[in-house]
Design an enzyme around this catalytic site. Structure first.
Site, PDB file in Angstrom:
ATOM      1  N   LYS A   1       0.853  -1.139   0.079  1.00 10.01           N
ATOM      2  CA  LYS A   1       0.095   0.178  -0.092  1.00 10.01           C
ATOM      3  C   LYS A   1       0.881   1.441   0.040  1.00 10.01           C
ATOM      4  CE  LYS A   1      -2.533  -2.804  -0.486  1.00 10.01           C
ATOM      5  NZ  LYS A   1      -2.237  -4.252  -0.304  1.00 10.01           N
TER       6      LYS A   1
ATOM      7  N   GLY B   1       9.615 -22.457  15.543  1.00 11.03           N
ATOM      8  CA  GLY B   1       8.826 -23.341  16.236  1.00 11.03           C
ATOM      9  C   GLY B   1       8.357 -24.800  15.632  1.00 11.03           C
TER      10      GLY B   1
ATOM     11  N   ALA C   1      -3.222 -12.784 -12.708  1.00 12.99           N
ATOM     12  CA  ALA C   1      -4.080 -11.417 -12.599  1.00 12.99           C
ATOM     13  C   ALA C   1      -4.842 -11.489 -11.250  1.00 12.99           C
ATOM     14  CB  ALA C   1      -4.659 -11.062 -13.990  1.00 12.99           C
ATOM     15  N   GLY C   2      -4.176 -11.802 -10.272  1.00 13.29           N
ATOM     16  CA  GLY C   2      -4.828 -11.774  -8.965  1.00 13.29           C
ATOM     17  C   GLY C   2      -4.804 -10.741  -8.248  1.00 13.29           C
TER      18      GLY C   2
ATOM     19  N   GLY D   1      -0.248 -17.172  -6.651  1.00 13.72           N
ATOM     20  CA  GLY D   1      -1.052 -17.621  -5.218  1.00 13.72           C
ATOM     21  C   GLY D   1      -0.011 -17.977  -4.301  1.00 13.72           C
ATOM     22  N   ARG D   2      -0.608 -18.225  -3.155  1.00  8.82           N
ATOM     23  CA  ARG D   2       0.368 -18.413  -2.071  1.00  8.82           C
ATOM     24  C   ARG D   2      -0.042 -19.876  -1.582  1.00  8.82           C
ATOM     25  NH1 ARG D   2       3.226 -14.433  -0.109  1.00  8.82           N
ATOM     26  NH2 ARG D   2       2.977 -15.126   1.886  1.00  8.82           N
TER      27      ARG D   2
ATOM     28  N   ASP E   1      -3.704 -17.564   7.307  1.00  7.80           N
ATOM     29  CA  ASP E   1      -3.333 -18.166   6.267  1.00  7.80           C
ATOM     30  C   ASP E   1      -2.890 -19.880   6.104  1.00  7.80           C
ATOM     31  OD1 ASP E   1      -3.678 -15.574   5.146  1.00  7.80           O
ATOM     32  OD2 ASP E   1      -1.672 -15.514   4.188  1.00  7.80           O
TER      33      ASP E   1
ATOM     34  N   ALA F   1      -5.453 -10.631   5.763  1.00  6.67           N
ATOM     35  CA  ALA F   1      -5.027 -10.309   6.982  1.00  6.67           C
ATOM     36  C   ALA F   1      -6.023 -10.296   8.126  1.00  6.67           C
ATOM     37  CB  ALA F   1      -4.114  -9.016   7.077  1.00  6.67           C
TER      38      ALA F   1
ATOM     39  N   HIS G   1     -23.942  14.320   2.583  1.00  7.09           N
ATOM     40  CA  HIS G   1     -23.875  14.861   1.151  1.00  7.09           C
ATOM     41  C   HIS G   1     -22.820  15.802   1.347  1.00  7.09           C
ATOM     42  CE1 HIS G   1     -24.746  16.211  -2.728  1.00  7.09           C
ATOM     43  NE2 HIS G   1     -24.827  17.299  -2.140  1.00  7.09           N
TER      44      HIS G   1
END
Ligand code: FAD
Length: 474
Positions: A58, A122, A189-190, A278-279, A319, A327, A451
């Site tokens: 971002k 871990g 194109a994701g 992708g992941r 994930d 997230a 408005h």
């Protein structure tokens, strides 16, 4: 004897750090183990999101948008600037500073909440013991009444386009280019391909996105995808659908791509290639023998509706489990699990998770698409409203896009909302709230909206469900 905790969280990304902080807030003795090391060689909490995902992307999208607007949008306001320049080093440096601020912020929150933080990897052992391997290879074992697995995800690598970190990169690499690639290829194109492709396009790259699927943004509402495709094409972002990459060869300073397109085999030469296909859940090496925790065919930890991993005191969030890889989905799961562990009621409604793509225009949605309603035989009605008829949007010179509300044909309950346009990442929240409260289109239509604001598009779309929009013919 191993040091004993109430809760051990494995992974300090969005899902893990939310679980750890909420558990500590609830008075539980909490530890969090995270393996991420920042560019300075020190621990960098926050996982993919803070280090190489949501926040840095971002930051780069914002910088590149300023540069693009300077060249393409300021003229209409009567502002002209000659010889606009971009210094990529400064831009990337700004992004790095923001990342450091936020990863450091999580470390400070851990300290404030008295969470014991371990840098290392871990491994869950039988009996809720966790073995930690520090970066120098030393090992120690700690134990807890509850273990929360939050090990996240990693980019999928294509066997015929292996990441080399320089010419063929993943998201992390594409956030750290030293110079603007003259020609950038993007595979996929994701969300990630579109966002990072947009960053470099706005800075001057010739960007070509190859997408294997025949439809553009098939997960989104079809009309939203159509408007987005039109706007991206206007910006010069080249998107080729039905293009299946078969080879990517690094030759000197170039990457030579071979792919099957609509009209047979094609080639494309680029300077850098971003693979964003992708992941995958990151669970390698996570489980010791006989833990009882199961992984599915995609390597995700198998959990129930409450993120319980089927073994007493073992949970998994974010994930690395089923559901959208977002997230905020991980945030909520982390907090919910901590609350369940503390004997409270924790729950995440996967039906009302908003999706956002931070391109220009932005794309956002929540709930069902028209196609899903049809497939599930749900009777529905829709109302939509274009930003071109919203005074604020036109005043901002952002008339592209629309808001669409889908409501049940009989009960009027909102089933989904689909938005494309300026700031829809913020506007979608109103629709999420309405859906979470089981609201109807009528409810949204009767709420007073300030408005002039972009939110009037949501209001008018809700009115339009019942064919009583004021500012368009129904
Ligand atoms: P992660 O963030 O992947 O964190 C997992 C952590 O666990 C990592 O720090 C990892 O090092 C650590 N770990 C893994 N295994 C072990 C182990 N065995 N021991 C110790 N530590 C371990 N989502 C959004 O909602 N909005 C966006 O705008 C957005 N933009 C994105 C942009 C990009 C470029 C990318 C790549 C992703 C983006 N995402 C976005 C997705 C978001 O980053 C992920 O959904 C989110 O980070 C998942 O959180 P998590 O905690 O489950 O996992």
């Amino acid at each position: 004897m191993s040091e004993q905790f109430d809760v051990i969280v494995i992974g300090g990304g969005p899902a893990g750090y939310h679980a750890a902080i909420r558990a500590a807030q609830l008075g539980l003795k909490t530890a969090c183990i995270d393996s991420w090391v920042g560019p300075d060689g020190k621990a960098a909490l926050g996982g993919t999101c803070l280090n190489v995902g949501c926040i840095p992307s971002k930051a780069m999208l914002d910088s590149s948008k300023q540069f693009w607007n300077l060249q393409h949008s300021f003229g209409v306001h009567g502002i002209s600037v000659k010889d606009a320049k971009i210094d990529v080093g400064t831009m990337v440096g700004r992004k790095d500073k923001i990342v450091k601020q936020f990863t450091g912020g999580v470390a400070m929150l851990f300290k404030a909440n008295k969470i014991t933080s371990f840098l290392g990897t871990g491994k869950l052992l039988k009996g809720r013991q966790v073995e930690i391997t520090a970066p120098d290879g030393t090992k120690k074992t700690i134990a807890a009444t509850n273990v929360v697995i939050a090990t996240g995800s990693a980019p999928i690598e294509l066997p015929f386009a292996k990441f080399d970190g320089k010419r063929i990169v993943d998201n992390a690499g594409a956030l750290d280019f030293k110079d603007i690639p003259k020609r950038l290829g993007v595979i996929g194109a994701g969300v990630i391909g579109l966002e990072l492709g947009s960053v470099w396009k706005r800075l001057g790259s010739d960007v070509t996105i190859l997408e294997a699927l025949p439809d553009f943004l098939g997960v989104a509402d079809a009309e939203v995808a159509k408007v987005a495709a039109r706007e991206f094409a206007k910006q010069g972002l080249k998107i080729e659908l039905g293009a299946k990459l078969s080879k990517a060869e690094i030759k000197g300073n170039e990457v030579h791509l071979t792919y099957a397109g609509k009209d047979g085999e094609k080639t494309l030469v680029v300077d850098q290639l971003l693979v964003a296909v992708g992941r995958r859940a990151f669970t390698e090496g996570l489980l010791g023998d006989d833990t009882g925790v199961k992984l599915d065919e995609r390597g995700r930890v198998v959990v129930d509706d409450h993120c319980w991993a089927g073994v007493e005191g073992v949970w998994a969030v974010g994930d690395c489990v089923r559901g959208p890889m977002l997230a905020h989905k991980g945030f909520e799961e982390g907090m919910a699990v901590a609350e369940i562990i503390a004997g409270k009621a924790g729950h995440v409604n996967l039906e009302t998770i908003p999706w956002v793509i931070y391109t220009e225009p932005e794309i956002a949605w929540v709930g069902k698409t028209e196609a899903q309603c049809k497939a599930e035989n749900i009777p529905f009605k829709t109302g939509s409203f274009p930003f071109a008829a919203v005074g604020r949007a036109v005043a901002m010179n952002e008339p592209a896009g629309f808001v669409k509300i889908i409501a049940h044909a009989e009960t009027d309950r909102i089933l989904g909302a689909h938005l494309v346009g300026a700031n829809v990442s913020e506007l979608v929240s109103e629709c999420v709230v309405a859906m979470e409260f089981k609201g109807s289109a009528e409810d949204l239509a009767r709420i007073v909206h300030a408005h002039p604001t972009l939110s009037e598009a949501v209001h008018e779309a809700a009115l339009s469900v019942d064919k009583r929009s004021i500012h368009k013919a129904n």
